[in-house]
Design a protein around this motif. Sequence first.
Motif, PDB file in Angstrom:
ATOM      1  N   PRO A  65       8.666  12.943 -22.097  1.00  0.00           N
ATOM      2  CA  PRO A  65       7.759  13.865 -21.403  1.00  0.00           C
ATOM      3  C   PRO A  65       8.072  13.861 -19.902  1.00  0.00           C
ATOM      4  CG  PRO A  65       6.559  12.374 -22.862  1.00  0.00           C
ATOM      5  CD  PRO A  65       7.952  11.834 -22.733  1.00  0.00           C
ATOM      6  N   LEU A  66       8.193  15.037 -19.333  1.00  0.00           N
ATOM      7  CA  LEU A  66       8.561  15.129 -17.918  1.00  0.00           C
ATOM      8  C   LEU A  66       7.426  15.648 -17.043  1.00  0.00           C
ATOM      9  CD1 LEU A  66      12.159  16.609 -18.362  1.00  0.00           C
ATOM     10  CD2 LEU A  66      11.536  14.227 -17.866  1.00  0.00           C
ATOM     11  N   VAL A  67       6.767  16.724 -17.492  1.00  0.00           N
ATOM     12  CA  VAL A  67       5.706  17.309 -16.664  1.00  0.00           C
ATOM     13  C   VAL A  67       4.494  17.641 -17.533  1.00  0.00           C
ATOM     14  CG1 VAL A  67       7.326  18.259 -14.980  1.00  0.00           C
ATOM     15  CG2 VAL A  67       6.576  19.674 -16.890  1.00  0.00           C
ATOM     16  N   PHE A  68       3.337  17.642 -16.879  1.00  0.00           N
ATOM     17  CA  PHE A  68       2.083  17.942 -17.561  1.00  0.00           C
ATOM     18  C   PHE A  68       1.309  18.979 -16.768  1.00  0.00           C
ATOM     19  CE2 PHE A  68      -2.441  17.261 -18.415  1.00  0.00           C
ATOM     20  CZ  PHE A  68      -2.450  17.253 -19.802  1.00  0.00           C
ATOM     21  N   LEU A  69       0.691  19.914 -17.481  1.00  0.00           N
ATOM     22  CA  LEU A  69      -0.215  20.900 -16.895  1.00  0.00           C
ATOM     23  C   LEU A  69      -1.544  20.823 -17.636  1.00  0.00           C
ATOM     24  CD1 LEU A  69       2.161  24.023 -16.814  1.00  0.00           C
ATOM     25  CD2 LEU A  69       1.660  22.484 -14.909  1.00  0.00           C
ATOM     26  N   ASP A  70      -2.639  21.042 -16.905  1.00  0.00           N
ATOM     27  CA  ASP A  70      -3.941  21.013 -17.566  1.00  0.00           C
ATOM     28  C   ASP A  70      -4.701  22.309 -17.308  1.00  0.00           C
ATOM     29  OD1 ASP A  70      -6.358  20.492 -15.412  1.00  0.00           O
ATOM     30  OD2 ASP A  70      -4.468  19.668 -14.698  1.00  0.00           O
ATOM     31  N   TYR A  71      -5.610  22.611 -18.238  1.00  0.00           N
ATOM     32  CA  TYR A  71      -6.507  23.759 -18.101  1.00  0.00           C
ATOM     33  C   TYR A  71      -7.919  23.251 -18.322  1.00  0.00           C
ATOM     34  CZ  TYR A  71      -8.804  28.218 -19.164  1.00  0.00           C
ATOM     35  OH  TYR A  71      -9.649  29.300 -19.173  1.00  0.00           O
ATOM     36  N   PHE A  72      -8.767  23.439 -17.332  1.00  0.00           N
ATOM     37  CA  PHE A  72     -10.152  22.972 -17.350  1.00  0.00           C
ATOM     38  C   PHE A  72     -11.053  24.194 -17.221  1.00  0.00           C
ATOM     39  CE2 PHE A  72     -14.119  21.550 -15.661  1.00  0.00           C
ATOM     40  CZ  PHE A  72     -14.280  20.201 -15.978  1.00  0.00           C
ATOM     41  N   ALA A  73     -11.858  24.468 -18.243  1.00  0.00           N
ATOM     42  CA  ALA A  73     -12.731  25.641 -18.231  1.00  0.00           C
ATOM     43  C   ALA A  73     -14.183  25.202 -18.369  1.00  0.00           C
ATOM     44  CB  ALA A  73     -12.365  26.582 -19.371  1.00  0.00           C
ATOM     45  N   THR A  74     -15.054  25.800 -17.579  1.00  0.00           N
ATOM     46  CA  THR A  74     -16.464  25.414 -17.590  1.00  0.00           C
ATOM     47  C   THR A  74     -17.309  26.588 -17.117  1.00  0.00           C
ATOM     48  OG1 THR A  74     -18.024  23.718 -16.817  1.00  0.00           O
ATOM     49  CG2 THR A  74     -16.382  24.496 -15.225  1.00  0.00           C
ATOM     50  N   ALA A  75     -18.626  26.448 -17.258  1.00  0.00           N
ATOM     51  CA  ALA A  75     -19.513  27.494 -16.759  1.00  0.00           C
ATOM     52  C   ALA A  75     -19.559  27.450 -15.239  1.00  0.00           C
ATOM     53  CB  ALA A  75     -20.911  27.324 -17.355  1.00  0.00           C
ATOM     54  N   ARG A  76     -19.984  26.320 -14.696  1.00  0.00           N
ATOM     55  CA  ARG A  76     -20.002  26.092 -13.254  1.00  0.00           C
ATOM     56  C   ARG A  76     -19.373  24.733 -12.985  1.00  0.00           C
ATOM     57  NH1 ARG A  76     -20.936  30.777 -10.459  1.00  0.00           N
ATOM     58  NH2 ARG A  76     -22.781  31.856 -11.268  1.00  0.00           N
ATOM     59  N   LEU A  77     -18.500  24.638 -12.003  1.00  0.00           N
ATOM     60  CA  LEU A  77     -17.781  23.399 -11.745  1.00  0.00           C
ATOM     61  C   LEU A  77     -18.726  22.315 -11.256  1.00  0.00           C
ATOM     62  CD1 LEU A  77     -14.934  22.198 -11.810  1.00  0.00           C
ATOM     63  CD2 LEU A  77     -14.722  22.797  -9.387  1.00  0.00           C
ATOM     64  N   ASP A  78     -18.748  21.200 -11.979  1.00  0.00           N
ATOM     65  CA  ASP A  78     -19.475  20.000 -11.580  1.00  0.00           C
ATOM     66  C   ASP A  78     -18.424  19.042 -11.028  1.00  0.00           C
ATOM     67  OD1 ASP A  78     -20.631  17.422 -11.559  1.00  0.00           O
ATOM     68  OD2 ASP A  78     -22.088  17.993 -13.095  1.00  0.00           O
ATOM     69  N   LEU A  79     -18.371  18.885  -9.707  1.00  0.00           N
ATOM     70  CA  LEU A  79     -17.269  18.148  -9.089  1.00  0.00           C
ATOM     71  C   LEU A  79     -17.133  16.707  -9.588  1.00  0.00           C
ATOM     72  CD1 LEU A  79     -17.154  19.419  -5.398  1.00  0.00           C
ATOM     73  CD2 LEU A  79     -15.435  19.693  -7.178  1.00  0.00           C
ATOM     74  N   PRO A  80     -18.218  15.924  -9.692  1.00  0.00           N
ATOM     75  CA  PRO A  80     -18.049  14.549 -10.197  1.00  0.00           C
ATOM     76  C   PRO A  80     -17.456  14.499 -11.604  1.00  0.00           C
ATOM     77  CG  PRO A  80     -20.164  14.768  -9.094  1.00  0.00           C
ATOM     78  CD  PRO A  80     -19.594  16.150  -9.205  1.00  0.00           C
ATOM     79  N   VAL A  81     -17.874  15.430 -12.464  1.00  0.00           N
ATOM     80  CA  VAL A  81     -17.317  15.476 -13.824  1.00  0.00           C
ATOM     81  C   VAL A  81     -15.841  15.852 -13.770  1.00  0.00           C
ATOM     82  CG1 VAL A  81     -17.365  16.716 -16.023  1.00  0.00           C
ATOM     83  CG2 VAL A  81     -19.504  15.975 -14.957  1.00  0.00           C
ATOM     84  N   ALA A  82     -15.504  16.894 -13.009  1.00  0.00           N
ATOM     85  CA  ALA A  82     -14.112  17.341 -12.916  1.00  0.00           C
ATOM     86  C   ALA A  82     -13.226  16.248 -12.324  1.00  0.00           C
ATOM     87  CB  ALA A  82     -14.029  18.612 -12.076  1.00  0.00           C
ATOM     88  N   GLU A  83     -13.740  15.545 -11.335  1.00  0.00           N
ATOM     89  CA  GLU A  83     -12.961  14.466 -10.715  1.00  0.00           C
ATOM     90  C   GLU A  83     -12.721  13.330 -11.702  1.00  0.00           C
ATOM     91  OE1 GLU A  83     -15.287  13.560  -7.306  1.00  0.00           O
ATOM     92  OE2 GLU A  83     -14.512  15.250  -6.129  1.00  0.00           O
TER      93      GLU A  83
END
Length: 318
Positions: A65-83
């Motif tokens: 594995p060389l590189v990783f990409l992520d997709y995060f989808a939510t209603a409203r961004l909750d910064l502590p959860v996203a972090e």
Amino acid sequence: MGGLGGFAGLFDLKAAGYRDPLIVVSTDGVGTKLKLAIAHGSHEGVGIDLVAMSANDVVVSGAEPLVFLDYFATARLDLPVAEAVLRGIAEGCRQAGCALLGGETAEMPGMYARGDYDLAGFVLGAVERDRVIDGRTVAAGDAVLGLASSGVHSNGYSLVRRIIEDSGLALDAPAPFEQARALGDALLAPTRIYVRACLAAIRAGGVKALAHITGGGLVENIPRVVPSGLAVELDPARWTVPPVFRWLAETGNVAPIEMARTFNCGIGMVLIVAQDSAAHIARVLSEAGENVSTIGRVVAGKGPAETRFTQLDAKWPR
């Protein structure tokens, strides 16, 4: 190459040392394990899960594995959860030895309920053309090695959640199978990442096929890498089944064959290896930090490849 913040990420395969590389890609998510993480308020582990699901799939082909990409989808961004999720993703990338090259965060009110989120991960790897592992050389008499799982990993959580509901236990109650931990913490143990150990085993020589035990369990995943006319015969007495699976089977009244079809039952990665290389490869895997068991052998079969069990009685998993 380049930096963060552009419209796309660049990676230099030649600079990474490849001569004649094939690109190997995989994408996956964490499934309904996310519902458990949200309910328990524990989010970092699912970031590791997200990397593990695709990175472990890529290494099955012999690829790094060389590189990783992520997709995060939510209603409203909750910064502590996203972090917290991102910390887990970064840790997963460290364990898998790949670069976190970028990603996408999408806010979609109306698409998701408040507090809910979904994840998808994408891994790009590479393998030299002449080093691809595809299972074509698997033959009767080959040994089957199993690498211990860290728990349920990231499959079967719709059933897990139903069993929790039927048990009447709260997620912060002591786990019946592990009293020192809360039930939620024990069931959210991150998926083990086998990349470094598997790459070391592949370099040692003699690895003919690998199978990441995800949805479909031991029953459906192993035949995916075995040619027709063969069967993989597993002896469940040869490895230790973690207590969580016994609890799930007993509490949910799940039949042994359905346990083996739904869960990893303690084996997260399977390697099929030449018999005369088995001891050496097992030693390489152990030195890389894995708990290795010889769990079966390849035998002659008829028709499509299949997984067989030498014993799978009503008391399994014990």
